[in-house]
Design a protein around this motif. Structure first.
Motif, PDB file in Angstrom:
ATOM      1  N   GLY A  92       0.856  -1.167   0.000  1.00  0.00           N
ATOM      2  CA  GLY A  92       0.000   0.000   0.000  1.00  0.00           C
ATOM      3  C   GLY A  92       0.886   1.208   0.000  1.00  0.00           C
ATOM      4  O   GLY A  92       2.116   1.081  -0.010  1.00  0.00           O
ATOM      5  N   ASN A 166      -7.978  15.467   3.278  1.00  0.00           N
ATOM      6  CA  ASN A 166      -9.259  15.323   2.558  1.00  0.00           C
ATOM      7  C   ASN A 166     -10.410  16.027   3.262  1.00  0.00           C
ATOM      8  O   ASN A 166     -11.562  15.620   3.134  1.00  0.00           O
ATOM      9  CB  ASN A 166      -9.637  13.850   2.347  1.00  0.00           C
ATOM     10  N   ARG A 180      -9.634  11.546   6.099  1.00  0.00           N
ATOM     11  CA  ARG A 180     -11.062  11.246   5.937  1.00  0.00           C
ATOM     12  C   ARG A 180     -11.253  10.709   4.527  1.00  0.00           C
ATOM     13  O   ARG A 180     -10.694  11.252   3.570  1.00  0.00           O
ATOM     14  CB  ARG A 180     -11.890  12.512   6.127  1.00  0.00           C
ATOM     15  N   VAL A 181     -12.005   9.626   4.389  1.00  0.00           N
ATOM     16  CA  VAL A 181     -12.364   9.131   3.052  1.00  0.00           C
ATOM     17  C   VAL A 181     -13.879   9.145   2.947  1.00  0.00           C
ATOM     18  O   VAL A 181     -14.590   8.971   3.951  1.00  0.00           O
ATOM     19  CB  VAL A 181     -11.808   7.725   2.779  1.00  0.00           C
ATOM     20  N   HIS A 182     -14.364   9.343   1.756  1.00  0.00           N
ATOM     21  CA  HIS A 182     -15.798   9.532   1.607  1.00  0.00           C
ATOM     22  C   HIS A 182     -16.228   9.044   0.232  1.00  0.00           C
ATOM     23  O   HIS A 182     -15.603   9.374  -0.776  1.00  0.00           O
ATOM     24  CB  HIS A 182     -16.126  11.026   1.764  1.00  0.00           C
ATOM     25  N   PHE A 183     -17.255   8.214   0.185  1.00  0.00           N
ATOM     26  CA  PHE A 183     -17.827   7.744  -1.076  1.00  0.00           C
ATOM     27  C   PHE A 183     -19.332   7.993  -1.033  1.00  0.00           C
ATOM     28  O   PHE A 183     -19.999   7.694  -0.030  1.00  0.00           O
ATOM     29  CB  PHE A 183     -17.572   6.235  -1.272  1.00  0.00           C
ATOM     30  N   GLN A 342     -10.022   2.754   3.892  1.00  0.00           N
ATOM     31  CA  GLN A 342     -10.504   3.038   2.533  1.00  0.00           C
ATOM     32  C   GLN A 342     -11.040   1.774   1.840  1.00  0.00           C
ATOM     33  O   GLN A 342     -12.195   1.774   1.369  1.00  0.00           O
ATOM     34  CB  GLN A 342      -9.393   3.677   1.712  1.00  0.00           C
ATOM     35  N   MET A 346     -14.960   0.654   0.704  1.00  0.00           N
ATOM     36  CA  MET A 346     -15.281   0.233  -0.664  1.00  0.00           C
ATOM     37  C   MET A 346     -15.869  -1.182  -0.700  1.00  0.00           C
ATOM     38  O   MET A 346     -16.784  -1.454  -1.472  1.00  0.00           O
ATOM     39  CB  MET A 346     -14.010   0.299  -1.525  1.00  0.00           C
ATOM     40  N   ALA A 373      -0.870  -4.868   6.755  1.00  0.00           N
ATOM     41  CA  ALA A 373      -1.926  -5.515   5.977  1.00  0.00           C
ATOM     42  C   ALA A 373      -2.286  -6.861   6.610  1.00  0.00           C
ATOM     43  O   ALA A 373      -1.459  -7.521   7.238  1.00  0.00           O
ATOM     44  CB  ALA A 373      -1.467  -5.719   4.540  1.00  0.00           C
ATOM     45  N   ALA A 376      -7.145  -9.289   2.682  1.00  0.00           N
ATOM     46  CA  ALA A 376      -8.263  -8.414   2.292  1.00  0.00           C
ATOM     47  C   ALA A 376      -8.356  -7.225   3.235  1.00  0.00           C
ATOM     48  O   ALA A 376      -9.402  -6.976   3.844  1.00  0.00           O
ATOM     49  CB  ALA A 376      -9.577  -9.173   2.256  1.00  0.00           C
ATOM     50  N   PRO A 377      -7.265  -6.443   3.347  1.00  0.00           N
ATOM     51  CA  PRO A 377      -7.191  -5.436   4.410  1.00  0.00           C
ATOM     52  C   PRO A 377      -8.450  -4.570   4.513  1.00  0.00           C
ATOM     53  O   PRO A 377      -8.852  -3.917   3.563  1.00  0.00           O
ATOM     54  CB  PRO A 377      -5.979  -4.598   4.007  1.00  0.00           C
ATOM     55  N   HIS A 417     -20.660   1.754  -5.489  1.00  0.00           N
ATOM     56  CA  HIS A 417     -20.711   3.092  -4.888  1.00  0.00           C
ATOM     57  C   HIS A 417     -19.368   3.808  -4.985  1.00  0.00           C
ATOM     58  O   HIS A 417     -19.309   5.005  -4.760  1.00  0.00           O
ATOM     59  CB  HIS A 417     -21.165   3.002  -3.435  1.00  0.00           C
ATOM     60  N   TYR A 418     -18.300   3.064  -5.313  1.00  0.00           N
ATOM     61  CA  TYR A 418     -17.018   3.748  -5.528  1.00  0.00           C
ATOM     62  C   TYR A 418     -16.762   3.996  -7.006  1.00  0.00           C
ATOM     63  O   TYR A 418     -15.663   4.401  -7.402  1.00  0.00           O
ATOM     64  CB  TYR A 418     -15.857   2.997  -4.863  1.00  0.00           C
ATOM     65  N   TRP A 457     -13.692  -9.089  -2.560  1.00  0.00           N
ATOM     66  CA  TRP A 457     -12.363  -8.477  -2.640  1.00  0.00           C
ATOM     67  C   TRP A 457     -12.049  -8.217  -4.111  1.00  0.00           C
ATOM     68  O   TRP A 457     -12.401  -9.017  -4.971  1.00  0.00           O
ATOM     69  CB  TRP A 457     -11.285  -9.341  -2.000  1.00  0.00           C
ATOM     70  N   PHE A 458     -11.328  -7.112  -4.365  1.00  0.00           N
ATOM     71  CA  PHE A 458     -11.051  -6.677  -5.734  1.00  0.00           C
ATOM     72  C   PHE A 458     -10.220  -7.700  -6.508  1.00  0.00           C
ATOM     73  O   PHE A 458     -10.483  -7.989  -7.657  1.00  0.00           O
ATOM     74  CB  PHE A 458     -10.250  -5.374  -5.727  1.00  0.00           C
TER      75      PHE A 458
ATOM     76  N   ALA B   7     -15.599   8.981  -7.498  1.00  0.00           N
ATOM     77  CA  ALA B   7     -16.572   8.727  -6.428  1.00  0.00           C
ATOM     78  C   ALA B   7     -15.996   9.009  -5.046  1.00  0.00           C
ATOM     79  O   ALA B   7     -16.732   9.234  -4.102  1.00  0.00           O
ATOM     80  CB  ALA B   7     -17.056   7.282  -6.504  1.00  0.00           C
ATOM     81  N   SER B   9     -13.354  10.820  -2.056  1.00  0.00           N
ATOM     82  CA  SER B   9     -12.860  12.141  -1.677  1.00  0.00           C
ATOM     83  C   SER B   9     -11.400  12.356  -2.071  1.00  0.00           C
ATOM     84  O   SER B   9     -10.970  13.488  -2.271  1.00  0.00           O
ATOM     85  CB  SER B   9     -13.023  12.337  -0.175  1.00  0.00           C
ATOM     86  N   ARG B  13     -11.001  16.120  -4.086  1.00  0.00           N
ATOM     87  CA  ARG B  13     -10.394  17.324  -3.500  1.00  0.00           C
ATOM     88  C   ARG B  13      -9.618  18.104  -4.544  1.00  0.00           C
ATOM     89  O   ARG B  13      -9.394  19.302  -4.392  1.00  0.00           O
ATOM     90  CB  ARG B  13      -9.521  16.956  -2.305  1.00  0.00           C
ATOM     91  N   ALA B  80      -4.343  -2.596  -2.883  1.00  0.00           N
ATOM     92  CA  ALA B  80      -3.243  -3.467  -2.474  1.00  0.00           C
ATOM     93  C   ALA B  80      -3.840  -4.795  -2.006  1.00  0.00           C
ATOM     94  O   ALA B  80      -4.691  -5.362  -2.657  1.00  0.00           O
ATOM     95  CB  ALA B  80      -2.429  -2.802  -1.377  1.00  0.00           C
TER      96      ALA B  80
END
Lengths: 757, 82
Positions: A92, A166, A180-183, A342, A346, A373, A376-377, A417-418, A457-458, B7, B9, B13, B80
């Motif tokens: 990461g 953010n 701060r993270v926001h979706f 984050q 998601m 990590a 699947a963190p 939503h992301y 997971w992605f 989508a 932040s 920004r 990751a």
């Protein structure tokens, strides 16, 4: 070339050959990180802080250095003072300043167990005695452990210069909230206004460790000409090379890292702790230095993953269509920023096709070890909250929880939503297989409950290198840069064998060191079989093309007139000539006359990756007198794309489920009033063992991933996502009380039962 | 012309909240260059900490990727794992 649509034609992929790493591991011959030794090596030890938060006033090592046998002592003053700089080399975004200060405290200690100094001595006894002779003067500072308390105004500040990122306008005061993270998607207020039913709750999880059996270990040498070598087990020896070179100011070409067999990592071995210290001590002493963490050090100073506090609110129509979701997730980052909040934001709701959703996350530092990590963190934590709330919604609607999920499931074309629109995915197939499984309809007894939960997971690709070489006798060597954690040597050998058309027993795969293969990203993110597998397949395809040219040369015909079938060159048709098939071994024998050694190395940056989904069913029985939970039956269903070696895939799923069950029932970092961890050992930090659990029934759903020649998807992350909620939902149903806090240890369950009365 | 959506932040920004817009670009490298020119700092942010989904396919660090006409581009945090 793709093999996705021709499963019946595959001869090696999908079979279960004997594990190539198995014999060495069960006979104790496998060489792990702590097994390496060099003549003249010194023993390295770390002095760690007894305080959770303190200013370092002075470090005096003179008494330690005076002890006979002590060869070197280092503190932060002996290491480069690294400026803030972010890079994406390990698992990461990593800030090298934070990484350096986590390996060795500078100015302040930020958690109990934080490294303050390190030394090297001729024996372990001398090293331990010398640690007690290093005099450190501290100014003890107030500390904060709890994530919600750390967010409050007036909480003890770990970093006076940290302003929440953010947030607009930029905050005028520093805080422990790093980011701060926001979706947001749609109109959440309008969505809740349409809801017939609303559930809401706050869910809490504790910090847990990856709990790998093998402790961190490193052996380092530094030659007089500047060439350095490190032997260590990790999830990425190229990661170790990059990080250590940066932290110590070494040119990368002067540092070679040799991988050891790894005794578990699960994400926790994607960073460095001892490696730069061992090398710095080797540079200072002129001798090889070996360092091995104790189990207590592993708990106090490495890993863990975040604990969290999360609010979730879900609205739905009486028919079970979700109209809105809102959530706030507050994650512990440990002493430095970087929690997985984050991906939690998601992943938690990625299973649902939503019109209105808003998720906000906070990355919060406190006086705990910096998180690392863990499979699947963030996703297991966030999904504990989301999947518990979905289960409560199903209860409130009186609806089968799988049916509720089917009504709202994402499919190809669903927009998350992301922002990303899903490609081909297998979530609906996973839900159908789960609902059809006999486990779902089996009867339950008194004090028993059943829970179900799903997870996403992605999966990722990334940079990987692989080499395929044909040996003189026709046997094949495969070398990659990916440490083998989940069976990658077997899967690489199998994919190469499939392309070459030969038995897998003729192929041996190894993990090559940093000087022997091209750059390869860490083993993590469920990327190795996908990305390194892609490099291996391409290298094998290059070799096949070369073999055909060599056969053409031997037959003195055009290369276009040669086909490759079942490990042999054959004439492409009647016009090509009446030649007998030319086996690989026969071509290898004449390699010198046809152009030299036969082999190919391929480096790729694999893009895309098939998203992964799973669903788990858990049955428990709760003893109402003691609160003890027995897991009676557990089924884990997962879309794996295509299983290269089904036994390894099932093992990954079983392992993920077991770790998630431990997270749900037992595991937690327990802190006392002094900010010190009270349970830094496996006697008090309880992970499940084989006798605690039933057989985990792993069900493989195969929805091929068209991005990979064999159709596989990453497997290792998804299976740890659903268990937390699956277990909690089962316990909630068994005792008739919605459980919001993990772990579901006997005292927690007894308290809930007593409170209900 | 590709349409870019943001989508999260982390990207918003830089765009002062603008969540969807069109960008003239035929390759990933050109896309990043154009975004940096229009929203200073965003291109660098993509380089260092973001992934780009193109018609649902997540790409990380892939300058050479050709962008289909009218592609749906989505900027997300880099992924990751463990």
């Amino acid at each position: 070339m793709t093999y996705v649509g021709n499963k019946a034609d595959l001869k090696v992929v999908g079979t279960r050959p004997v594990r190539p790493d198995g014999v060495d591991k069960v006979t104790g011959r496998a060489t792990f990180g702590a097994d390496f030794n060099l003549p003249g090596q010194l023993v390295g030890k770390v002095l760690r802080s007894p305080h959770p938060h303190a200013r370092i006033i002075k470090i005096d090592a003179s008494r330690a250095l005076a002890l006979t046998g002590v060869k070197a002592v280092i503190s932060a003053e002996d290491l480069p003072n690294i400026a803030s700089e972010e890079a994406f080399v390990g698992e990461g975004p990593m800030n090298f300043r934070d990484l350096s200060r986590n390996c060795m405290a500078r100015d302040k200690v930020l958690y109990e167990g934080h490294a303050v100094a390190a030394l090297a001595a001729t024996t372990e006894a001398i090293a331990n005695a010398a640690l007690a002779l290093i005099d450190v003067t501290y100014e003890v500072l107030p500390f904060v452990i709890d994530v919600n308390e750390a967010m409050q105004p007036g909480a003890p500040l770990l970093d006076d210069n940290m302003y929440t990122a953010n947030v607009e306008p930029k905050p005028t005061a520093p805080s422990n909230i790093a980011k701060r993270v926001h979706f947001k998607k749609g109109d959440v207020a309008a969505g809740f206004a349409k809801a017939d039913v609303i559930v809401s709750g706050t869910y809490n999880t504790e910090a847990v460790h990856q709990a790998y059996i093998e402790p961190h270990a490193a052996l380092a040498t530094a030659n007089a000409d500047g060439q350095c070598t490190i032997w260590a087990s990790s999830q990425g020896h190229f990661m170790i090379r990059a990080y250590v070179a940066k932290l110590l100011g070494i040119e990368i070409a002067n540092l070679r890292v040799i991988p050891a067999e790894i005794g578990g990592g699960f994400g926790g071995k994607t960073v460095v702790y001892l490696e730069p210290l061992a090398l710095a001590l080797a540079q200072k002493s002129g001798r090889p230095v070996k360092m091995v963490m104790s189990r207590e050090e592993v708990f106090r100073a490495s890993g863990p993953t975040s604990g969290a506090s999360m609010d979730v609110k879900i609205g739905a129509t009486k028919d079970g269509i979700i109209t809105a979701i809102s959530s706030e997730m507050r994650f512990q980052a440990g002493a430095f920023p970087g929690s997985p909040v984050q991906p939690a934001c998601m992943c938690a709701f990625a299973m649902y096709d939503l019109e209105n959703v808003e998720v906000t996350g906070y990355d919060v530092i406190s006086n705990r070890p910096k998180v690392a990590a863990y499979r699947a963190p963030g996703a297991p934590i966030g999904s504990f909250a989301s999947e518990s709330a979905i289960d409560e919604l199903a209860d409130k609607l009186g609806m089968d929880p799988i049916v509720l999920r089917q009504k709202n499931a994402v499919n190809q074309g669903s927009k998350t939503h992301y922002g990303v629109t899903f490609p081909e995915i297998g979530y609906e197939q996973v839900l159908a297989a789960t609902k059809a499984h006999p486990h779902w309809s089996a009867p339950l007894g008194p004090n028993q409950g059943r829970g179900v939960a799903t997870g996403f997971w992605f999966n990722i690709g990334g940079e990987s290198s692989a080499a395929v070489h044909i040996n003189e006798d026709g046997s094949v060597s495969v070398a990659t840069g990916s440490p083998d954690i989940g069976g990658s040597r077997a899967s690489m050998a199998m994919m190469a064998a499939e392309v070459l058309g030969i038995p897998v027993d003729n192929v041996r795969a190894i993990v090559a060191d940093t000087a022997s293969i091209g750059f390869t990203h860490v083993t993590g993110g469920s990327r190795v079989t996908y990305a390194t597998g892609m490099a291996t397949v391409q290298a094998a395809q290059n070799v096949v093309a070369d073999l055909k040219k060599r056969a053409a040369m031997i037959w003195d015909i055009s290369p276009d007139a040669v086909d490759w079938k079942d490990g042999e060159a054959v004439p492409a048709g009647a016009n090509a000539g009446g030649f007998d098939p030319l086996p690989l071994a026969a071509i290898a024998l004449k390699a010198g006359r046809t152009g030299g050694p036969i082999g190919s190395e391929v480096s790729v940056n694999a893009q895309g990756a098939g998203p992964g989904f799973g669903a788990h069913i858990c049955d428990v029985e709760v003893d109402p007198e003691t609160g003890y939970v027995t897991v009676l039956r557990y089924t884990a269903v997962q879309d794996v794309g295509r299983a290269i070696h089904p036994s390894y895939v099932e093992g990954q799923i079983q392992g993920g489920a077991v770790q998630g069950i431990g997270w749900a029932l037992n595991e937690e970092y327990i802190y006392n009033a002094k900010g010190s961890m009270d349970n830094a050992g496996f006697l008090d930090y309880r992970v499940p063992v084989a006798s605690d659990l039933p057989m985990i029934d792993a069900v493989l759903v195969e929805v091929p991933n068209p991005r990979h020649p064999f159709g596989l998807r990453g497997v290792g992350e998804v299976p740890i996502v659903p268990p937390l909620a699956a277990v909690a939902n089962a316990v909630s149903h068994a005792i008739g009380i919605r459980m919001h806090d993990l772990p579901l240890s006997p005292p927690t369950i007894c308290a809930a039962i007593d409170a209900k009365g | 012309m590709p349409t870019v959506t943001i989508a999260g932040s982390a990207g918003l920004r830089f765009t002062r909240g603008l969540a969807e817009f069109e960008v003239e670009a035929t390759t990933m490298r050109r896309l990043i260059t154009e975004l940096e020119a229009r929203f200073p700092g965003l291109g660098r942010e993509i380089d260092e900490g973001m992934a780009v989904a193109v018609n649902g396919e997540i790409h990380q660090d892939d300058y050479a990727l050709l962008l289909p006409e009218n592609a749906e581009i989505c900027l997300i945090p880099k992924i990751a794992g463990g």
